[in-house]
Design a protein around this motif. Structure first.
Motif, PDB file in Angstrom:
ATOM      1  N   ALA A 163      51.052  -6.184 -11.003  1.00 45.02           N
ATOM      2  CA  ALA A 163      50.374  -5.236 -11.888  1.00 45.02           C
ATOM      3  C   ALA A 163      48.867  -5.273 -11.676  1.00 45.02           C
ATOM      4  O   ALA A 163      48.201  -4.224 -11.641  1.00 45.02           O
ATOM      5  CB  ALA A 163      50.709  -5.548 -13.348  1.00 45.02           C
ATOM      6  N   LEU A 164      48.317  -6.486 -11.528  1.00 44.67           N
ATOM      7  CA  LEU A 164      46.881  -6.623 -11.314  1.00 44.67           C
ATOM      8  C   LEU A 164      46.461  -5.981  -9.993  1.00 44.67           C
ATOM      9  O   LEU A 164      45.470  -5.231  -9.921  1.00 44.67           O
ATOM     10  CB  LEU A 164      46.499  -8.107 -11.319  1.00 44.67           C
ATOM     11  CG  LEU A 164      45.014  -8.438 -11.170  1.00 44.67           C
ATOM     12  CD1 LEU A 164      44.229  -7.867 -12.340  1.00 44.67           C
ATOM     13  CD2 LEU A 164      44.811  -9.947 -11.097  1.00 44.67           C
ATOM     14  N   GLY A 165      47.226  -6.278  -8.951  1.00 42.86           N
ATOM     15  CA  GLY A 165      46.905  -5.704  -7.652  1.00 42.86           C
ATOM     16  C   GLY A 165      47.027  -4.191  -7.654  1.00 42.86           C
ATOM     17  O   GLY A 165      46.162  -3.474  -7.124  1.00 42.86           O
ATOM     18  N   LEU A 166      48.117  -3.676  -8.257  1.00 39.90           N
ATOM     19  CA  LEU A 166      48.309  -2.229  -8.327  1.00 39.90           C
ATOM     20  C   LEU A 166      47.223  -1.571  -9.173  1.00 39.90           C
ATOM     21  O   LEU A 166      46.731  -0.482  -8.852  1.00 39.90           O
ATOM     22  CB  LEU A 166      49.684  -1.918  -8.908  1.00 39.90           C
ATOM     23  CG  LEU A 166      50.883  -2.201  -7.990  1.00 39.90           C
ATOM     24  CD1 LEU A 166      52.187  -2.160  -8.775  1.00 39.90           C
ATOM     25  CD2 LEU A 166      50.917  -1.214  -6.835  1.00 39.90           C
ATOM     26  N   GLY A 167      46.853  -2.251 -10.290  1.00 39.42           N
ATOM     27  CA  GLY A 167      45.812  -1.712 -11.166  1.00 39.42           C
ATOM     28  C   GLY A 167      44.465  -1.627 -10.469  1.00 39.42           C
ATOM     29  O   GLY A 167      43.757  -0.612 -10.570  1.00 39.42           O
ATOM     30  N   VAL A 168      44.107  -2.698  -9.770  1.00 41.00           N
ATOM     31  CA  VAL A 168      42.830  -2.706  -9.046  1.00 41.00           C
ATOM     32  C   VAL A 168      42.824  -1.608  -7.975  1.00 41.00           C
ATOM     33  O   VAL A 168      41.832  -0.862  -7.816  1.00 41.00           O
ATOM     34  CB  VAL A 168      42.582  -4.094  -8.407  1.00 41.00           C
ATOM     35  CG1 VAL A 168      41.407  -4.027  -7.430  1.00 41.00           C
ATOM     36  CG2 VAL A 168      42.314  -5.128  -9.482  1.00 41.00           C
TER      37      VAL A 168
END
Length: 311
Positions: A163-168
């Motif tokens: 989620a963090l990677g996709l969000g960034v």
């Protein structure tokens, strides 16, 4: 023993069904929106499905009573399941690392808000599953559920990282921030290391039980105090305790006054056994061998068991 098979088994079924649904969600969203992170996480969850099936099978087997071929019961089936789950986690960690490195070196792909949302839902779902399974594992003293809870915890890390990677990457694409597309694969590599660490810890614990290693010294000392709480016990020659599935088996050799009758010795060992099992419900069996003690006898506890030396 406070292990409640049917209730613990229900918890395992909840984990299995949840893992099936999460696997489908991640793979479908990952394929539709071309998300490497979600596809990798979905494959990871597919491994969890296999692990959940192994957990249910081992729990059913461990509940079988002792028989001629297995006089000590089938408790170690859960430790075998724990070792199997650790292998699944190791394979998942290596696969996630491979996918992350491939994404890091490959062409930049756009990120959908739907893929980001699927990763967030997965993280929340796994967090609730972890709390539920961990509480059940502690309540029912189930090693398979403890391993499953650890697996859920690893999944939380994986889903948060995804989620963090996709969000960034998503925010970076919108705002045209350079290098943000690396957020997804870098987070995946970090999570793979965390998952691998959990897998190694689980494998070491399961292997120690399967290799008949002793319980830790703190627990050994607690058991020793139970024996010495009876004034009739003048010395402990040998005290061994080992885990057998969800249970602890204790073997001991103690010295009591030589003047005691067989009946008195039997009454004493039964009293020790009852007190031990009452204070430590995970202790399933206590085998006690009696040796005679004389007033002028000088006793030296065996050096082969250094933690049993008198204080």
């Amino acid at each position: 023993m406070t292990y409640e098979g049917p209730k613990a088994l229900f918890t395992a079924w909840v984990s299995l069904i949840s893992n099936l649904l999460l696997t489908l969600i991640k793979l479908i969203f990952g394929l539709i929106f071309h998300s490497t992170a979600l596809i990798a996480d979905g494959v990871h969850n597919g491994g969890d499905v296999i692990a959940s099936v192994a957990t249910i099978g081992s729990m059913k087997l461990s509940n079988h009573p002792a028989d001629r071929e297995h006089p000590y019961g089938h408790g170690k089936a859960e430790d075998i399941s724990t070792a199997f789950i650790s292998i699944i986690l190791t394979a998942a960690a290596l696969f996630l690392t491979y996918e992350a490195v491939k994404a890091l070196l490959g062409p930049v792909s756009s990120v959908s808000i739907w893929a980001f949302g699927a990763a967030l839902v997965s993280a929340l779902w796994k967090w609730l599953l972890y709390i539920y399974t961990n509480q059940a594992a502690n309540r029912y003293h189930s090693k398979s559920l403890q391993a499953t809870a650890a697996d859920h915890l690893a999944d939380i890390y994986a889903s948060i990282a995804a989620a963090l990677g996709l969000g960034v990457s998503w925010v970076g694409n919108i705002l045209h921030i350079p290098y943000t597309h690396y957020g997804d694969p870098v987070a995946g590599i970090v999570v793979s290391i965390l998952i691998l660490r959990i897998a190694v810890i689980m494998m070491v614990k399961a292997t120690n039980v399967l290799m008949e290693s002793s319980v830790d010294e703190k627990d050994q000392e607690k058991y020793r105090e139970i024996f010495l709480s009876f004034p009739e016990v003048k010395n402990i020659d040998i005290l061994r305790a080992r885990e057998h599935g969800n249970a602890v088996l204790i073997d001991a050799q103690i010295r009591i006054p030589a003047s005691y009758t067989i009946q008195e010795g039997d009454d004493l060992t039964e009293a020790i056994r009852s007190k031990m099992i009452h204070e430590y419900p995970d202790v399933e069996e206590v085998l006690i061998h009696i040796n005679p003690w004389y007033e002028d006898q000088k006793l030296i506890e065996p050096e082969s068991v250094p933690h049993l030396k008198n204080k």
